[in-house]
Design a protein around this motif. Structure first.
Motif, PDB file in Angstrom:
ATOM      1  N   LEU A 137      38.528  45.592  43.212  1.00 36.72           N
ATOM      2  CA  LEU A 137      39.950  45.835  43.394  1.00 36.72           C
ATOM      3  C   LEU A 137      40.611  45.855  42.026  1.00 36.72           C
ATOM      4  O   LEU A 137      40.167  45.156  41.120  1.00 36.72           O
ATOM      5  CB  LEU A 137      40.572  44.739  44.265  1.00 36.72           C
ATOM      6  N   GLU A 138      41.642  46.666  41.873  1.00 36.32           N
ATOM      7  CA  GLU A 138      42.363  46.761  40.599  1.00 36.32           C
ATOM      8  C   GLU A 138      41.391  47.026  39.449  1.00 36.32           C
ATOM      9  O   GLU A 138      41.548  46.488  38.343  1.00 36.32           O
ATOM     10  CB  GLU A 138      43.164  45.486  40.334  1.00 36.32           C
ATOM     11  N   THR A 139      40.422  47.888  39.691  1.00 36.00           N
ATOM     12  CA  THR A 139      39.405  48.164  38.678  1.00 36.00           C
ATOM     13  C   THR A 139      40.032  48.590  37.357  1.00 36.00           C
ATOM     14  O   THR A 139      39.647  48.102  36.282  1.00 36.00           O
ATOM     15  CB  THR A 139      38.440  49.259  39.170  1.00 36.00           C
TER      16      THR A 139
ATOM     17  N   LYS B  52      42.876  47.973  36.069  1.00 36.47           N
ATOM     18  CA  LYS B  52      43.545  46.881  35.351  1.00 36.47           C
ATOM     19  C   LYS B  52      42.529  45.966  34.678  1.00 36.47           C
ATOM     20  O   LYS B  52      42.765  45.497  33.556  1.00 36.47           O
ATOM     21  CB  LYS B  52      44.443  46.095  36.299  1.00 36.47           C
TER      22      LYS B  52
ATOM     23  N   LEU C 118      44.539  37.140  41.524  1.00 40.00           N
ATOM     24  CA  LEU C 118      43.735  37.969  42.411  1.00 40.00           C
ATOM     25  C   LEU C 118      42.316  37.429  42.490  1.00 40.00           C
ATOM     26  O   LEU C 118      41.746  37.294  43.581  1.00 40.00           O
ATOM     27  CB  LEU C 118      43.725  39.414  41.906  1.00 40.00           C
TER      28      LEU C 118
ATOM     29  N   GLU D 292      48.078  38.283  35.174  1.00 42.86           N
ATOM     30  CA  GLU D 292      48.277  39.003  36.433  1.00 42.86           C
ATOM     31  C   GLU D 292      47.029  38.979  37.309  1.00 42.86           C
ATOM     32  O   GLU D 292      47.126  38.836  38.527  1.00 42.86           O
ATOM     33  CB  GLU D 292      48.665  40.452  36.113  1.00 42.86           C
ATOM     34  N   LEU D 293      45.861  39.082  36.706  1.00 35.13           N
ATOM     35  CA  LEU D 293      44.629  39.248  37.479  1.00 35.13           C
ATOM     36  C   LEU D 293      43.969  37.936  37.870  1.00 35.13           C
ATOM     37  O   LEU D 293      43.147  37.916  38.796  1.00 35.13           O
ATOM     38  CB  LEU D 293      43.638  40.107  36.690  1.00 35.13           C
TER      39      LEU D 293
ATOM     40  N   ASP E 106      37.576  54.800  38.110  1.00 34.53           N
ATOM     41  CA  ASP E 106      38.648  53.914  37.664  1.00 34.53           C
ATOM     42  C   ASP E 106      38.339  53.242  36.333  1.00 34.53           C
ATOM     43  O   ASP E 106      39.133  52.420  35.874  1.00 34.53           O
ATOM     44  CB  ASP E 106      38.931  52.854  38.731  1.00 34.53           C
TER      45      ASP E 106
END
Length: 268
Positions: A194-196, A198, A224, A220-221, A35
């Motif tokens: 998670l969401e690597t 991004k 999280l 956005e991140l 990713d």
């Protein structure tokens, strides 16, 4: 050795019997690198090294090193092994800034050091001046900077002149976007389990001057990251990875207890 971009400080997954699940660890390492992560950290705080036996620690390092060597990426280890050693500012004793500087000056290591500055865990604050002196040490390649936010010393440190071969890696996940905006080279980010992709895209955007993308992904991140750290790390991360089927259990070892807020976290 590349110390730019996103480094994922890997969790240590456990199976139903409570043993280290090395197959799941290897698969997780492979996935975050696919990713886009630049490298990995083994036996960082997120990996619960204090609860692992010496044999388990060695097995973890060997497993992650095998993945990194195959993909020709950098491995940082919170102990022996790897391409660089993540080394904590001496905790608890609060030796003073001169003592910390001398400690790293004399610390023997077969590989370069990445100094871990995290005063809310160590009890030892460091000024921008001392951090720059540490950066100039020949055995130091970078710093994981986790001061708990962006303060005056952060601004002074990042605005000052640093060696060309020295890397600043943000270590407070919710503050990684402003750290990158101030010139950090990347981050050691537990949230990037998670969401690597991004996190990688956000880091690349800030480093290439794509401010629109960097700001959008940063906004956005941050939510999280805050959710993943709502309970002691890595309990929430493990719970989500288990819910996604990436690790066999959400298990942690004492003194950690399993997360309670899993139902509020995104699983897809």
């Amino acid at each position: 050795m590349n110390l730019t971009g996103v480094f994922v400080p890997l969790i240590t997954p456990f199976d139903a019997e409570g043993d280290v699940a090395l197959d799941a660890l290897e698969a997780l390492a492979e996935r975050v690198l696919r990713d886009g992560a630049s490298g990995l950290v083994a036996l960082g705080t997120t990996g619960e090294p204090g609860s692992l036996t010496a044999a388990e620690q060695q097995a973890v390092v060997e497993t992650v090193a095998r993945v990194c060597q195959a993909r020709e990426v950098t491995l940082v280890v919170g102990g022996n092994g790897g391409d660089a050693r993540l080394s904590l500012v001496p905790p608890f004793v609060r030796p003073g800034e001169a003592g910390v500087l001398e400690y790293f000056r004399q610390l023997e290591s077969p590989v370069p050091l990445v100094v871990y500055h995290v005063p809310y865990r160590t009890g030892q604050s460091l000024s921008a001046e001392t951090l720059r002196k540490i950066a100039e040490l020949p055995n130091v390649a970078g710093i994981k900077y986790a001061a708990g936010g962006i303060d005056d010393e952060t601004m002074l440190f990042l605005s000052g002149e640093l060696p060309d071969d020295f890397a600043v890696l943000g270590g407070d996940d919710p503050f990684i976007a402003p750290m990158l905006a101030l010139g950090a080279h990347g981050g050691i980010l537990a949230s990037a389990h998670l969401e690597t992709a991004k996190f990688v895209a956000m880091t690349d955007a800030w480093r290439t001057g794509d401010l629109t993308t960097g700001r959008r992904l940063g906004r956005e991140l941050v939510g999280l990251s805050k959710a993943l750290f709502a309970e002691p790390n890595p309990t929430v991360i493990k719970a989500v990875l288990h819910a996604r089927g990436e690790i066999p259990t959400p298990g942690v070892r004492l003194p950690l207890l399993a997360a309670k807020m899993v139902e509020q976290m995104p699983v897809s």
